[in-house]
Enzyme design. Structure first.
Site, PDB file in Angstrom:
ATOM      1  N   ASP A   1       0.864  -1.185   0.000  1.00  0.00           N
ATOM      2  CA  ASP A   1       0.000   0.000   0.000  1.00  0.00           C
ATOM      3  C   ASP A   1       0.895   1.228   0.000  1.00  0.00           C
ATOM      4  OD1 ASP A   1      -2.767   1.299   0.548  1.00  0.00           O
ATOM      5  OD2 ASP A   1      -1.488   2.146   2.112  1.00  0.00           O
TER       6      ASP A   1
ATOM      7  N   HIS B   1      -5.038   4.795   7.578  1.00  0.00           N
ATOM      8  CA  HIS B   1      -4.353   5.320   6.397  1.00  0.00           C
ATOM      9  C   HIS B   1      -2.847   5.477   6.616  1.00  0.00           C
ATOM     10  CE1 HIS B   1      -8.043   6.028   4.131  1.00  0.00           C
ATOM     11  NE2 HIS B   1      -8.559   6.492   5.239  1.00  0.00           N
TER      12      HIS B   1
ATOM     13  N   ASP C   1      -2.616  -0.530   6.818  1.00  0.00           N
ATOM     14  CA  ASP C   1      -3.630  -0.781   5.790  1.00  0.00           C
ATOM     15  C   ASP C   1      -3.385  -2.097   5.059  1.00  0.00           C
ATOM     16  OD1 ASP C   1      -4.759   1.557   6.528  1.00  0.00           O
ATOM     17  OD2 ASP C   1      -4.372   2.650   4.668  1.00  0.00           O
TER      18      ASP C   1
END
Length: 418
Positions: free
Chosen positions: A32, A179, A184
């Site tokens: 991510d 976030h 994540d």
């Protein structure tokens, strides 16, 4: 598809063959990125953080230490208050290495592995490619892609709303999404495992789990509405059946969906009796494209469908449809009955049923009937008048060749063996 994907990824075999296959297969890297948040369409996103974990595809165990790094942007002005609240602060980024210094590590983390993540095809992987292009280097290349956004949307449906990671995490009570890359990534893997488990249970115990399908007794009629979506040169909008139409653009295309509590209406009914066996529909070239059976329905389902019929027809008329409205409920011998459609997907030798069909034996054991192709003759021998069927179906609308109405599309059928 999702359950099969995860089952394959976590399958265990004998010691010798398992070790050999794990060594030959590429690892899966879930990753991510966190980026700046541009204010306008001309501003591009800047990579600020990268996080990844490395998994054996057959056991889903981590095979190496996770890799995570902040990335110092060329302009620290991209750090907003929102990013600061996430913990990506200006001070932390001042001490972080620039992308050039971590490019080798990121390349090693991604290259030659199977990439996995949420919305990675259109977002994360593009951010990575842009960052490598900016320093004049070739980007890493994957052995394959597992993008969990389209995968979960297709297999799990929109049970969690728009299928963003935060909504999926909330659906499974996994906590808030914060976030940050590594957090994540782990949340993405947990969500994928949860979805796979639910789908596995639904596939093997279809009559025990609702899977988003409602019993008619659990439906409040006041929460049923028709949602209207339309597109024009001004873009897409959505309305509910109670809104006026005189504010719409002059030219538009529209579609309607019956919803309950803002979700597409799906119903489950146990023990429906077959009144008429398989009926075959063909396209203009004589190829089968849809089948159906007719079943008697109980009073609670009749009330729900009559209400849906009424509000749907009113909405159709509001939008100027002159098609003949065909009632979804028919009377056969003073018994209310409906047609359950069994769609066929694909064509030729690749054609198969979109409906999942199960057999319930006298012992209570339920097994899935696998069809390699749409064999109508084989299906005809499964449904006879008087048979009992557990039905899981969606309530949809159609307007075709001057005929309009509600169509019941079977998602799952559990046939009680004689």
């Amino acid at each position: 598809m999702l359950a099969k994907t995860i089952a394959y990824m976590s399958m265990e075999e004998g010691e010798g063959s398992s070790r050999a296959m794990v060594e030959e297969e590429p690892e899966i890297v879930f990753f991510d990125v966190e980026t700046s948040m541009p204010w306008g369409p001309r501003e591009r996103r800047t990579l600020l953080e990268f996080g990844s974990i490395f998994l054996c595809p057959r056991q889903l165990v981590e095979v190496a230490e996770p890799f995570v790094t902040l990335v110092r942007p060329s302009d620290l002005g991209v750090v907003t208050e929102v990013l600061e609240r996430k913990g990506i602060t200006r001070g932390a980024l001042e001490d972080a290495p620039p992308f050039y210094d971590v490019a080798d590590n990121i390349h090693n983390a991604l290259h030659g592995r199977i990439w996995a993540g949420h919305n990675i095809i259109s977002f994360d992987s593009e951010i990575i490619r842009e960052a490598f292009a900016e320093i004049g280097r070739s980007p890493p290349e994957p052995k394959g892609m597992i993008d969990t956004l389209p995968l979960l949307t297709q297999t799990f449906g929109r049970r969690a709303g728009n299928m963003k990671m935060a909504n999926l995490a909330d659906y499974f009570n996994l906590g808030p999404q914060i976030h940050r890359s590594l957090y994540d990534v782990r949340m993405n893997l947990d969500v994928l495992k949860c979805c796979s488990t639910v789908l596995f249970l639904e596939d093997n115990f279809p009559e025990l789990l609702s899977g988003g399908f409602l019993n008619p007794n659990d439906i409040s009629l006041e929460f049923i509405q028709v949602s209207i979506s339309f597109s024009s040169c001004l873009g897409k909008r959505s309305l509910t059946s109670g809104l006026r139409t005189n504010s719409l653009p002059y030219q538009f295309e529209w579609s309607l969906c019956i919803e309950h509590n803002d979700n597409p209406l799906q119903l489950r009914c146990i023990g429906l009796r077959v009144r008429y066996e398989v009926c075959l529909y063909q396209d203009s070239e004589g190829r089968p494209n849809k089948l159906s059976i007719v079943v008697d329905i109980p009073e609670n389902l009749r009330q729900v469908l009559e209400f849906c019929d009424e509000i749907a027809e009113i909405t159709f008329r509001k939008f100027g449809s002159n098609s003949e409205w065909r009632q979804v409920i028919k009377e056969y011998g003073n018994r209310p009955s409906v047609r359950l459609n069994i769609p066929i997907v694909g064509s030729g030798d690749d054609a198969t049923y979109a409906t999942e069909i199960y057999l319930k034996e006298a012992s209570g054991n339920i097994r899935k009937k696998d069809f390699s192709k749409a064999d109508v003759a084989e299906l005809e021998f499964m449904f006879f008048r008087g048979d009992m069927v557990d039905a899981f179906f969606s309530v949809e609308l159609y307007d075709y060749k001057n005929n309009a109405g509600i169509r019941l599309v079977a998602k799952k059928l559990v046939v009680h063996c004689r």
